[in-house]
Write a protein that holds these residues in place. Structure first.
Motif, PDB file in Angstrom:
ATOM      1  N   GLU A 151       0.835  -1.199   0.000  1.00 24.88           N
ATOM      2  CA  GLU A 151       0.000   0.000   0.000  1.00 24.88           C
ATOM      3  C   GLU A 151       0.876   1.259   0.000  1.00 24.88           C
ATOM      4  N   MET A 152       1.914   1.181   0.844  1.00 30.84           N
ATOM      5  CA  MET A 152       2.849   2.294   0.972  1.00 30.84           C
ATOM      6  C   MET A 152       3.554   2.557  -0.365  1.00 30.84           C
ATOM      7  N   VAL A 153       4.003   1.458  -1.001  1.00 33.53           N
ATOM      8  CA  VAL A 153       4.692   1.582  -2.284  1.00 33.53           C
ATOM      9  C   VAL A 153       3.749   2.178  -3.324  1.00 33.53           C
ATOM     10  N   GLU A 154       2.487   1.726  -3.287  1.00 34.20           N
ATOM     11  CA  GLU A 154       1.509   2.216  -4.253  1.00 34.20           C
ATOM     12  C   GLU A 154       1.281   3.721  -4.085  1.00 34.20           C
ATOM     13  N   ASN A 155       1.141   4.141  -2.829  1.00 35.56           N
ATOM     14  CA  ASN A 155       0.951   5.571  -2.553  1.00 35.56           C
ATOM     15  C   ASN A 155       2.139   6.391  -3.026  1.00 35.56           C
ATOM     16  N   MET A 156       3.328   5.850  -2.765  1.00 27.92           N
ATOM     17  CA  MET A 156       4.525   6.591  -3.166  1.00 27.92           C
ATOM     18  C   MET A 156       4.604   6.683  -4.680  1.00 27.92           C
ATOM     19  N   GLU A 157       4.203   5.591  -5.335  1.00 27.33           N
ATOM     20  CA  GLU A 157       4.244   5.570  -6.793  1.00 27.33           C
ATOM     21  C   GLU A 157       3.268   6.596  -7.364  1.00 27.33           C
ATOM     22  N   ARG A 158       2.099   6.677  -6.726  1.00 30.43           N
ATOM     23  CA  ARG A 158       1.081   7.605  -7.209  1.00 30.43           C
ATOM     24  C   ARG A 158       1.571   9.044  -7.098  1.00 30.43           C
ATOM     25  N   GLU A 159       2.352   9.318  -6.065  1.00 35.31           N
ATOM     26  CA  GLU A 159       2.883  10.671  -5.892  1.00 35.31           C
ATOM     27  C   GLU A 159       4.143  10.895  -6.720  1.00 35.31           C
ATOM     28  N   GLY A 160       4.517   9.900  -7.503  1.00 32.44           N
ATOM     29  CA  GLY A 160       5.685  10.057  -8.363  1.00 32.44           C
ATOM     30  C   GLY A 160       6.994   9.977  -7.620  1.00 32.44           C
ATOM     31  N   GLN A 161       6.966   9.344  -6.454  1.00 35.75           N
ATOM     32  CA  GLN A 161       8.207   9.220  -5.699  1.00 35.75           C
ATOM     33  C   GLN A 161       8.989   8.004  -6.157  1.00 35.75           C
ATOM     34  N   ASP A 162      10.289   8.081  -5.939  1.00 35.08           N
ATOM     35  CA  ASP A 162      11.128   6.927  -6.206  1.00 35.08           C
ATOM     36  C   ASP A 162      11.036   5.991  -5.005  1.00 35.08           C
ATOM     37  N   ILE A 163      10.715   4.728  -5.259  1.00 35.88           N
ATOM     38  CA  ILE A 163      10.551   3.804  -4.142  1.00 35.88           C
ATOM     39  C   ILE A 163      11.902   3.326  -3.636  1.00 35.88           C
ATOM     40  N   GLY A 164      12.803   3.113  -4.574  1.00 33.89           N
ATOM     41  CA  GLY A 164      14.136   2.701  -4.159  1.00 33.89           C
ATOM     42  C   GLY A 164      14.235   1.198  -3.994  1.00 33.89           C
ATOM     43  N   ASP A 165      15.427   0.682  -4.251  1.00 33.66           N
ATOM     44  CA  ASP A 165      15.649  -0.758  -4.181  1.00 33.66           C
ATOM     45  C   ASP A 165      15.459  -1.297  -2.771  1.00 33.66           C
ATOM     46  N   GLU A 166      15.765  -0.430  -1.813  1.00 35.23           N
ATOM     47  CA  GLU A 166      15.717  -0.860  -0.420  1.00 35.23           C
ATOM     48  C   GLU A 166      14.342  -1.417  -0.061  1.00 35.23           C
ATOM     49  N   LEU A 167      13.301  -0.645  -0.379  1.00 36.14           N
ATOM     50  CA  LEU A 167      11.950  -1.069  -0.019  1.00 36.14           C
ATOM     51  C   LEU A 167      11.505  -2.243  -0.870  1.00 36.14           C
ATOM     52  N   LYS A 168      11.880  -2.212  -2.159  1.00 35.61           N
ATOM     53  CA  LYS A 168      11.505  -3.317  -3.045  1.00 35.61           C
ATOM     54  C   LYS A 168      12.090  -4.618  -2.526  1.00 35.61           C
ATOM     55  N   THR A 169      13.372  -4.570  -2.151  1.00 36.54           N
ATOM     56  CA  THR A 169      14.017  -5.782  -1.639  1.00 36.54           C
ATOM     57  C   THR A 169      13.360  -6.219  -0.345  1.00 36.54           C
ATOM     58  N   LEU A 170      12.985  -5.240   0.471  1.00 40.80           N
ATOM     59  CA  LEU A 170      12.369  -5.591   1.755  1.00 40.80           C
ATOM     60  C   LEU A 170      11.060  -6.334   1.526  1.00 40.80           C
ATOM     61  N   VAL A 171      10.244  -5.823   0.580  1.00 45.71           N
ATOM     62  CA  VAL A 171       8.978  -6.502   0.288  1.00 45.71           C
ATOM     63  C   VAL A 171       9.254  -7.919  -0.177  1.00 45.71           C
ATOM     64  N   GLU A 172      10.240  -8.066  -1.072  1.00 45.66           N
ATOM     65  CA  GLU A 172      10.572  -9.391  -1.591  1.00 45.66           C
ATOM     66  C   GLU A 172      11.016 -10.320  -0.465  1.00 45.66           C
ATOM     67  N   THR A 173      11.866  -9.777   0.432  1.00 46.20           N
ATOM     68  CA  THR A 173      12.385 -10.590   1.536  1.00 46.20           C
ATOM     69  C   THR A 173      11.247 -11.081   2.414  1.00 46.20           C
ATOM     70  N   ILE A 174      10.346 -10.156   2.775  1.00 44.79           N
ATOM     71  CA  ILE A 174       9.258 -10.538   3.671  1.00 44.79           C
ATOM     72  C   ILE A 174       8.342 -11.542   2.977  1.00 44.79           C
ATOM     73  N   ARG A 175       8.095 -11.337   1.684  1.00 46.23           N
ATOM     74  CA  ARG A 175       7.255 -12.266   0.940  1.00 46.23           C
ATOM     75  C   ARG A 175       7.845 -13.670   0.927  1.00 46.23           C
ATOM     76  N   ARG A 176       9.141 -13.733   0.626  1.00 38.93           N
ATOM     77  CA  ARG A 176       9.806 -15.032   0.546  1.00 38.93           C
ATOM     78  C   ARG A 176       9.769 -15.712   1.919  1.00 38.93           C
ATOM     79  N   THR A 177      10.055 -14.916   2.961  1.00 35.46           N
ATOM     80  CA  THR A 177      10.035 -15.471   4.309  1.00 35.46           C
ATOM     81  C   THR A 177       8.653 -16.010   4.639  1.00 35.46           C
ATOM     82  N   ARG A 178       7.622 -15.215   4.289  1.00 39.88           N
ATOM     83  CA  ARG A 178       6.255 -15.653   4.578  1.00 39.88           C
ATOM     84  C   ARG A 178       5.959 -16.989   3.896  1.00 39.88           C
TER      85      ARG A 178
END
Lengths: 264, 242
Positions: free
Chosen positions: A195-222
């Motif tokens: 949700e956070m990433v989506e909001n940031m994307e809508r505002e035209g912000q750069d999400i950055g690899d850090e958050l993308k990797t974090l989402v991936e990590t948590i997903r894989r762990t789950r």
């Protein structure tokens, strides 16, 4: 493609390979490239270059592409940082507990049921790798680890050992309870982060690899935690006596521990 | 309760992002920074007093009345000094990374020591005024900020030194470093030796004390763990299901 250009194949072979290439490319990136009418820089440079870049942000409108060439780099809000702080802290505490539970269970369970050795080792190894992942993240992002660390250490060891003494079914019921709770907890985190990433994307912000990797990590762990849940159920977790009471008791304990770890 | 809690949380360790810029520090705004910056050179002469703030405000081109933006008066000046000195540690590149390769990179422990010393040397020019500051910092209204600032300093030093422990030792390390730093800082205010030699020796003794204690606790821990494991395994070898 660069390798093809360097390769000594004759031009005819070249063509055949180029014709085959699109089937190897993921559909999304290809369709976007073909349909895009905006001046997407990647498409503009070489439209035939089948480079796989699913992470590239496509400007949602021509206007946006024209005005903001580089995505905005805004600092994270207080709420976002609060969330990330407690998320990393609670994940680390959870993985610590999971590692210790399996560590305490393994000798007892394996002594009585040697055929479970590979499974216990597999689950323990995965937990160890999760634990070290979150340890590294906590250290990197300067998050304070939970103050209850020694308490969780003792409690998790006692839980693992206690359920293992009650027998294989109880040990598996413990796994079932813990992984159910952890799985849904990770799910909530992933939902919030997306949700956070989506909001940031809508505002035209750069999400950055850090958050993308974090989402991936948590997903894989789950996913791996939920896989442990399946293993537990396959190994007769439901036959534990008393199953419901035990599972509910452990789940309540997990929820309490999560609540505390998010705060201190 | 709420404001205190808020203050503690906002200054305690929050997610540190590498992709996103840090949010602007809420502690000091632009005008405050200008006045406080201009006040710093006056501290050796006038100490941590309202006079210093007044001189700073004049130097920065503000009216005398503008010092009213600091409700806590001289303590704000102390706080500013603490923050500036803490943040300047990250620029101690000669400690943090050795530029020429023939020098061995420092170990974490020696980096911690060197950074602590560097921070103490940040008080060098104002040390004859530092007792006033310590008195103000110990006042009940200011003590929270002072303690938070001390723990932030310890956290900064351990982080910059490259320490990555994230278990209970995270707390003990920061607590022991805070103790060492605070006691050495007090010692330094009475040190008249050349180049603060006495302070240096005092600090070295504190560090070796802490190290000895750490080694002793570690050995005790290891012994307890070993004995417990051995006992458990003996029982298991006797055929008891444990």
């Amino acid at each position: 493609m660069a390798t093809f250009r360097k390769s000594p194949f004759p031009a005819s072979q070249w063509l055949i390979r180029d014709f085959l290439a699109p089937s190897l490319i993921p559909r999304t990136s290809r369709t976007i490239r073909c349909l895009s009418t905006t001046s997407n820089s990647a498409a503009a440079v070489s439209p035939t270059e089948p480079s796989y870049e699913p992470q590239r942000r496509i400007p949602s409108s021509g206007e946006e592409a024209a005005t903001s060439s580089a995505p905005l780099k805004k600092s994270l809000t207080q709420a976002q940082r609060d969330f990330l702080t407690s998320a990393l802290r609670v994940n680390q505490a959870g993985e610590l507990a999971a590692t210790l539970i399996y560590k305490a269970q393994t000798p007892v369970v394996v002594a009585a049921h040697p055929h479970l050795r590979p499974l216990m080792k597999h689950m323990y190894d995965q937990e160890v790798s999760h634990f070290s992942t979150f340890n590294a993240l906590v250290a990197k992002h300067r998050v304070r680890p939970t103050a209850m660390y020694p308490v969780w250490t003792v409690m998790a060891t006692a839980l693992g050992w206690g359920t293992a003494l009650m027998g294989r079914e109880a040990a598996m019921a413990c796994t079932e309870a813990v992984e159910t709770e952890i799985g849904s907890h990770y799910n909530e985190q992933v939902r919030y982060l997306l949700e956070m990433v989506e909001n940031m994307e809508r505002e035209g912000q750069d999400i950055g690899d850090e958050l993308k990797t974090l989402v991936e990590t948590i997903r894989r762990t789950r996913d791996e935690e939920l896989e442990h849940l399946d293993h537990a159920v396959e190994n007769d977790a439901k036959d534990a006596v008393p199953h419901t009471a035990l599972v509910e008791f452990i789940r309540a304990g997990c929820r309490g521990a999560i609540w505390v770890s998010e705060r201190v | 309760m709420q404001p205190l809690r808020r203050r503690l949380i906002s200054s305690s360790r929050l997610y540190h992002s590498y992709d996103h810029p840090a949010p602007p520090a809420a502690t000091f705004n632009q005008v405050e920074t200008a006045i406080l910056d201009a006040s710093l050179p006056h501290i050796p002469t006038y100490g941590f007093t309202q006079t210093t703030l007044l001189r700073g405000a004049r130097d920065a081109g503000y009216l005398d009345a503008s010092t009213n933006i600091f409700p806590r008066g001289p303590f704000t000046l102390i706080h500013y000094h603490l923050v500036i000195q803490r943040l300047s540690l990250a620029k101690q590149s000669h400690i943090l990374q050795r530029s020429n390769s023939n020098e061995q990179p420092l170990s974490i422990a020696s980096k911690v020591k060197a950074l602590t010393w560097a921070r103490l040397m940040g008080n060098k020019d104002i040390v004859h005024r530092w007792q006033e500051a310590l008195a103000l910092m110990a006042q009940p209204t200011n003590v929270t900020t002072s303690v938070v600032e001390l723990s932030s300093l310890a956290d900064e030093i351990w982080f910059l030194s490259g320490d990555t422990s994230v278990d209970s030792s995270w707390y003990t390390k920061r607590a022991s470093l805070s103790t060492i730093y605070a006691s050495t800082e007090v010692f330094m205010t009475t040190d008249k030796s050349h180049g603060f030699e006495e302070t240096r020796n005092f600090m070295d003794r504190r560090f070796s004390d802490a190290q000895n204690l750490g080694v002793a606790l570690g050995s005790l821990n290891q012994w307890v763990g070993f004995t417990a494991h051995a006992g458990l395994n003996i029982l298991r070898s006797k055929g008891i299901r444990l």
